[in-house]
Scaffold this active site. Structure first.
Site, PDB file in Angstrom:
ATOM      1  N   ASP A  47       0.829  -1.201   0.000  1.00 11.77           N
ATOM      2  CA  ASP A  47       0.000   0.000   0.000  1.00 11.77           C
ATOM      3  C   ASP A  47       0.871   1.262   0.000  1.00 11.77           C
ATOM      4  OD1 ASP A  47      -2.318   1.487   0.135  1.00 11.77           O
ATOM      5  OD2 ASP A  47      -3.084   0.521   1.952  1.00 11.77           O
TER       6      ASP A  47
ATOM      7  N   ASP B  27     -10.458   1.967  -3.675  1.00 16.16           N
ATOM      8  CA  ASP B  27     -11.051   1.731  -2.359  1.00 16.16           C
ATOM      9  C   ASP B  27     -12.570   1.753  -2.451  1.00 16.16           C
ATOM     10  OD1 ASP B  27      -8.848   1.320  -0.865  1.00 16.16           O
ATOM     11  OD2 ASP B  27      -8.728   3.328  -0.020  1.00 16.16           O
TER      12      ASP B  27
HETATM   13  C1  DGJ Z   1      -5.864   1.819   1.801  1.00 10.53           C
HETATM   14  C2  DGJ Z   1      -6.171   0.603   0.998  1.00 10.53           C
HETATM   15  O1  DGJ Z   1      -6.634   0.945  -0.248  1.00 10.53           O
HETATM   16  C3  DGJ Z   1      -7.178  -0.237   1.753  1.00 10.53           C
HETATM   17  O2  DGJ Z   1      -7.554  -1.337   0.981  1.00 10.53           O
HETATM   18  C4  DGJ Z   1      -6.560  -0.674   3.052  1.00 10.53           C
HETATM   19  O3  DGJ Z   1      -5.475  -1.515   2.803  1.00 10.53           O
HETATM   20  C5  DGJ Z   1      -6.136   0.551   3.842  1.00 10.53           C
HETATM   21  N1  DGJ Z   1      -5.321   1.433   3.087  1.00 10.53           N
HETATM   22  C6  DGJ Z   1      -5.415   0.127   5.079  1.00 10.53           C
HETATM   23  O4  DGJ Z   1      -4.914   1.202   5.762  1.00 10.53           O
END
Ligand code: DGJ
Length: 733
Positions: free
Chosen positions: A478, A548
């Site tokens: 991430d 997301d």
């Molecule tokens: C952002 C990501 O896109 C999510 O899927 C998740 O992993 C969160 N960060 C976790 O902090």
């Protein structure tokens, strides 16, 4: 031969299966561009394509004559300051302050295949897949060498380009601007297509008519970003998804970029693409070399789908690498939206056990397993397990998950640091920063200075230790914020504007080391979802978390737009909880899966709270996906109806042998007393008979593509967010 050189006329003609690209050495020994378009037969003289006329209203290169002005000539890699006034491809400052360059043709070479441009991501090729032309130019004043590289993928209909500067002079120079590509098109009757948006609204398709002047998209965020993808297309106004001329350009890079179309006063359109020159400046000492990332250029007469399919094939066959390249991807369960930070070993094991029962193959533990991370204010950089949550460590948990019959995956955010962390206490200088200024944060976190080798070394050692010890087969990488106050305490003052690019190179270095030592680990890149979805990432991580935003309706636009450039095999797509956590919308479990099937499939919810009826539904969804994932990963994808144009979205995938078809059709809002809808499929074999799975109906390909399927026969009642997925299989007559 895909590369011809006309010795007398000093012309280069690059041919793919369907395109020609021609340029020449000009009278001043610089390079002029002649043609990029549909393939034309080779001739030993194309000089008639170059119009050199005299106009007294402009500036001219040679004293005593008016005929030669770069303003009137299409160029191959233009510079500013010597009669061309458009935005240039590059600019160099000498020690004496001069910004004028004159790169003249020196020689060229043609090699089979495509040399790696390591340590940069780039399309790769076997000797038989591509031919590369390197044109070497030299500036007689600075003795800097400029190498323009063109790799021709004849079969794939792709040309890739990148550029190298080698300082063979005694003085240092400063590169203020170094585009990877510049193409001058002879007219401006195009629309510029871009993929723009924001977090949770990534890669929406936008198109605008070209106008005189500059139109551009860019990133200055340090990552490629959700605001604009590093992609640009020029399409004719009449070009549709299915037909018409289109040129596409995709930048294989994950940081700041510029993609621009400039229409001049003669209606010539100059497309440039490369590192964003804003806040960029690279000192090149004598003997040093600087190379730009690569741009992939494609052209199609088969509309936007034609362009996308070329990108998809190239990325699948010549960009994504390693063990997972062609391997079917596991159906995964991720705990993030199910638990956020609130979990312990028991909870994770309950989720994993339930996931196994419905057929899931991989359990992914997301954020919150390390340091003291109970919310997003702490612990980034402290990559050791929180024993309060996971008393048996990552290894203990992973082994238990394995015992349940599932593989185990783990989340990291390697490039980040929280101020509340051991790492910050020990290395406060390891943050990207400039002296004497307050540092802005993003989600309470700061960015590690990946331009520094020792920082990358440290993070590598932390991650490698965990990956060596625990049975981990998947890593979610991430990256949750854009860069601010960009600077490095390790670089001298005159190299501060190198920081952002050096950072990206550090990220690639870490990816390179991890993927080399752990070749069987499937990496999924992520940046707050899809804020760094670019070809550079795909070189290391075969898939990217697309967004997301997991709402099925919103995902239609995101996945539709993403597919303009990126194959479905690169797009993570999950079924999540309702009401949806991003938009609060309630859609059926069926529709959520019907959208997520067209990507790399998984779930992101608390499965332990689901009813038996829901679990049964999930079991059959997982089984359906497993049966069809080969088709999703390797088939040819056709967009049919666009969510950006109406209430209906549809698409289909056709297997390479045209024997299997997967169709998705989605209605956003129901309409009372609506008319009948016909869904005209794409890419089938006209002469073959196809049966719809679960029905007795069989149709010939020509009927399915021209008369279409009557949707209401398969979906009689249509409410809001209703959807239909059909599988068609060729049958014997
Ligand atoms: C952002 C990501 O896109 C999510 O899927 C998740 O992993 C969160 N960060 C976790 O902090």
């Amino acid at each position: 031969m895909p590369i011809h050189y006309n010795q007398t006329a000093q012309e280069f003609h690059l041919q793919t299966g369907q395109t020609s690209y021609i340029f020449t050495v000009l009278k001043n020994n610089q390079l002029g561009h002649l043609y990029y378009g549909k393939k034309i037969r080779h001739r030993d003289d194309f000089s008639r394509m170059l119009l050199i006329d005299s106009r007294s209203n402009t500036t001219s290169v040679f004293e005593g004559e008016l005929e030669f002005s770069l303003e009137l000539i299409k160029q191959e890699y233009p510079s500013y300051g010597t009669t061309d006034f458009r935005d240039p491809a590059f600019q160099i400052t000498q020690e004496n302050g001069s910004r004028i360059s004159g790169f003249e043709y020196h020689n060229h070479k043609v090699v089979k295949g495509k040399p790696l441009i390591h340590p940069m991501p780039a399309a790769y090729a076997e000797e038989e897949d591509a031919v590369t032309l390197e044109v070497i130019l030299r500036d007689p004043v600075t003795h800097v060498e400029l190498i323009l590289s063109y790799s021709v993928f004849e079969q794939e209909n792709v040309i890739t380009r990148h550029v190298r500067f080698i300082n063979r002079g005694d003085e240092s120079i400063c590169i203020n601007r170094a585009m990877s590509l510049s193409v001058d098109f002879p007219d401006a009757d195009y629309e510029m297509v871009q993929l723009s948006g924001s977090w949770a609204r990534e890669r929406h398709v936008e198109a605008r008519q070209l106008r005189t002047g500059v139109q551009s998209i860019s990133s200055a965020r340090g990552i490629s970003g959700a605001q604009h993808n590093p992609f640009l297309a020029l399409k004719r106004p009449e070009t549709t998804e299915q037909q018409g001329e289109v040129y596409g350009f995709s930048f294989v890079y994950s940081g700041n970029f510029l993609a621009q179309a400039e229409v001049d006063h003669y209606d010539v359109t100059r497309v440039i693409m490369g590192l964003n020159p804003f806040d960029f400046r690279w000192v090149l000492e004598s003997g040093e070399e600087f190379q730009t990332p690569e741009v992939v250029m494609v052209r199609s007469d088969d509309g936007l789908n034609g362009m996308s399919q070329i990108f998809h094939r190239l990325f699948q066959n010549h960009l994504v690498r390693g063990f997972w390249k062609d391997k079917e991807r596991p159906v995964l369960m991720n705990n993030w939206e199910g638990t956020y930070f609130d979990f312990n070993e028991e909870k994770i094991l309950q989720m994993a056990e339930a996931a196994k029962k419905v057929g899931v193959e991989l359990f992914v533990l997301d954020d919150g397993w390390f340091g003291k991370r109970d919310d997003d204010t702490t612990s980034l950089g402290d990559w050791f397990v929180d024993k309060e949550k996971l008393p048996n460590g990552i290894t203990g948990l992973a082994e238990k998950v394995n015992d349940l019959g599932l593989d185990f995956g783990l989340w990291f955010e390697p490039e980040m640091i929280s101020k509340i962390s051991r790492l910050y206490d020990e290395h406060p200088d390891w943050l990207l920063q400039v002296p004497d200024r307050r540092l802005s944060h993003g989600r309470h976190q700061f960015i590690l200075d990946f331009s520094r080798r020792e920082v990358v070394d440290y993070i590598f050692s932390m991650m490698a230790e965990i990956l060596r010890e625990a049975p981990i087969t998947y890593v979610k990488w991430d990256m949750n914020r854009a860069m601010t106050e960009i600077g490095s305490l390790a670089l001298p003052h005159d190299r501060q504007q190198e920081t952002a690019h050096r950072y990206v190179m550090g990220v690639y270095d870490l990816y390179d080391r991890l993927t080399s030592e752990f070749p069987r680990v499937l990496f999924e890149s992520c940046a707050s979802g899809g804020c760094r979805f670019d070809p550079g990432m795909l070189y290391y991580a075969p898939q990217t978390w697309t967004s997301d935003n997991t709402d099925a309706v919103e995902r239609l636009k995101i996945q539709y737009g993403t597919s303009m450039v990126y194959p479905l095999s690169t797009m993570g797509a999950h079924v999540s909880e309702v009401p949806n956590h991003q938009v609060n919308r309630v859609t059926s479990l069926k529709t959520r899966a019907n959208v997520a099937y067209f990507g790399m499939f998984g779930y992101e919810l608390d499965i332990t709270t689901m009813t038996q009826e829901e679990l049964d539904c999930i079991s059959s969804q997982v089984a359906f996906y497993k049966e069809n994932r080969g088709l999703v990963q390797r088939g040819t994808f056709y967009r049919i109806e666009s969510p950006f144009e109406g209430n209906v979205t549809s698409w289909n995938i056709v297997s390479k042998d045209q024997a299997e078809v997967l169709v998705g059709r989605y209605l956003t809002l129901a309409r009372a007393n609506d008319g009948y809808h016909r869904l005209k499929l794409k890419g089938l074999d006209e002469t073959r008979l196809y049966r719809i799975e679960g029905y007795r109906d069989a149709f010939y390909g020509d009927e399915l593509m021209n008369a279409g399927l009557l949707v209401e026969n398969y979906l009689p009642v249509q409410g809001d967010f209703e959807s239909l997925v059909l599988k068609l299989i060729q049958v014997k007559e």
